[in-house]
Write an enzyme that holds these catalytic residues in place. Sequence first.
Site, short mmCIF file in Angstrom:
data_model
loop_
_atom_site.label_atom_id
_atom_site.label_comp_id
_atom_site.label_asym_id
_atom_site.label_seq_id
_atom_site.Cartn_x
_atom_site.Cartn_y
_atom_site.Cartn_z
N GLU A 26 -3.50 -8.86 3.05
CA GLU A 26 -3.42 -9.46 4.39
C GLU A 26 -4.61 -9.14 5.27
OE1 GLU A 26 -2.10 -5.31 4.99
OE2 GLU A 26 -1.81 -6.80 3.40
N CYS B 262 0.82 -1.21 0.00
CA CYS B 262 0.00 0.00 0.00
C CYS B 262 0.86 1.27 0.00
CB CYS B 262 -0.98 -0.03 1.16
SG CYS B 262 -2.37 1.10 0.92
N HIS C 89 -4.31 -4.37 0.22
CA HIS C 89 -4.05 -5.01 1.52
C HIS C 89 -4.53 -6.46 1.48
CE1 HIS C 89 -2.69 -1.61 3.97
NE2 HIS C 89 -3.58 -0.87 3.35
#
Length: 317
Positions: A239, A142, A237
């Site tokens: 994750e 990011c 993102h």
Amino acid sequence: MPVKIPNHLPVRETLEKENIFVMDEDRALHQDIRPIRICILNLMPLKEQTELQILRELSNTPLQIDVTFMKTSTHESTHTSKSHLDTFYETFEELRARRFDGMIITGAPVELKEFEEIDYWEELEQIFSWCNTHVTSTIYLCWGAQAAMYYYYGLPKRLLPGGKKLFGIYENTVYNRKTPLVRGFDDVFLMPHSRYTEVAVDDIVNCGELTILAKSEEAGVSICMAQNGRKIFVFGHPEYGRMQLRNEYERDRKKGLDTAIPEHYFPDDDPGKRPLLTWRAAANNLYTNWLNYYVYQSTPFNLDGTPWGEELPDNYK
């Protein structure tokens, strides 16, 4: 195989409840194996939340992973306790003599500032330079990806049209499918995004050193890489957990921000409904491919005895 984490790291209990095999430092000392060394520079404000999210993703391969957490010394975190940082994190100065098989540099909620206005920017520049000589492969996430592109290639970030936040779950199309990083991906996969800025697609296309691996009609470039995988840039993102965007939405609303409902996230766009987890398989695949093809298969066994300088190992040429 397990993820090796510092003794008494609080997120261990959560990982074990999810049947993720973790090993503390004491037990790891008795393993006759050379683990893969991964350093995580955690720039997110809620450190423990990010620790949990990334450790989940690193747990899905048969490799033993030895995780070290890095913090900046030029910025004082106000959302994570000093005792947690002092116990489980090391500064760049403490780690700069070491070498790592892989590194992850997270995003940070500072994207509305110019890079040079960030209080730890000069330290981050040193870390970016150090990655060239001390890390086999680095993933930049990011804002971390935007900052790295600015540092390495001079590509600026820009505000999204109308200052609108890109916020939700977006479809991405895979490009350059023969590249190992996207091996096993479906033609279209989903990824969370939460940001106000971007690196223009045309700037990335026109940079001869970058290869685009996934792009979204709504979110722009999501994954690209350079130097045959030594640098991997992920603008979303992957994750994130199931409830992360909901938590961010509620946080923004409490602050009085006019943040729209995350796109393509809540069933029927109803914040009262539990969001579906639709991107975890792609996220697992991304991190597994990275660890396998760009870390494990590319790193020398005697990591400490192989200083690279500005030269790349033969298998990167």
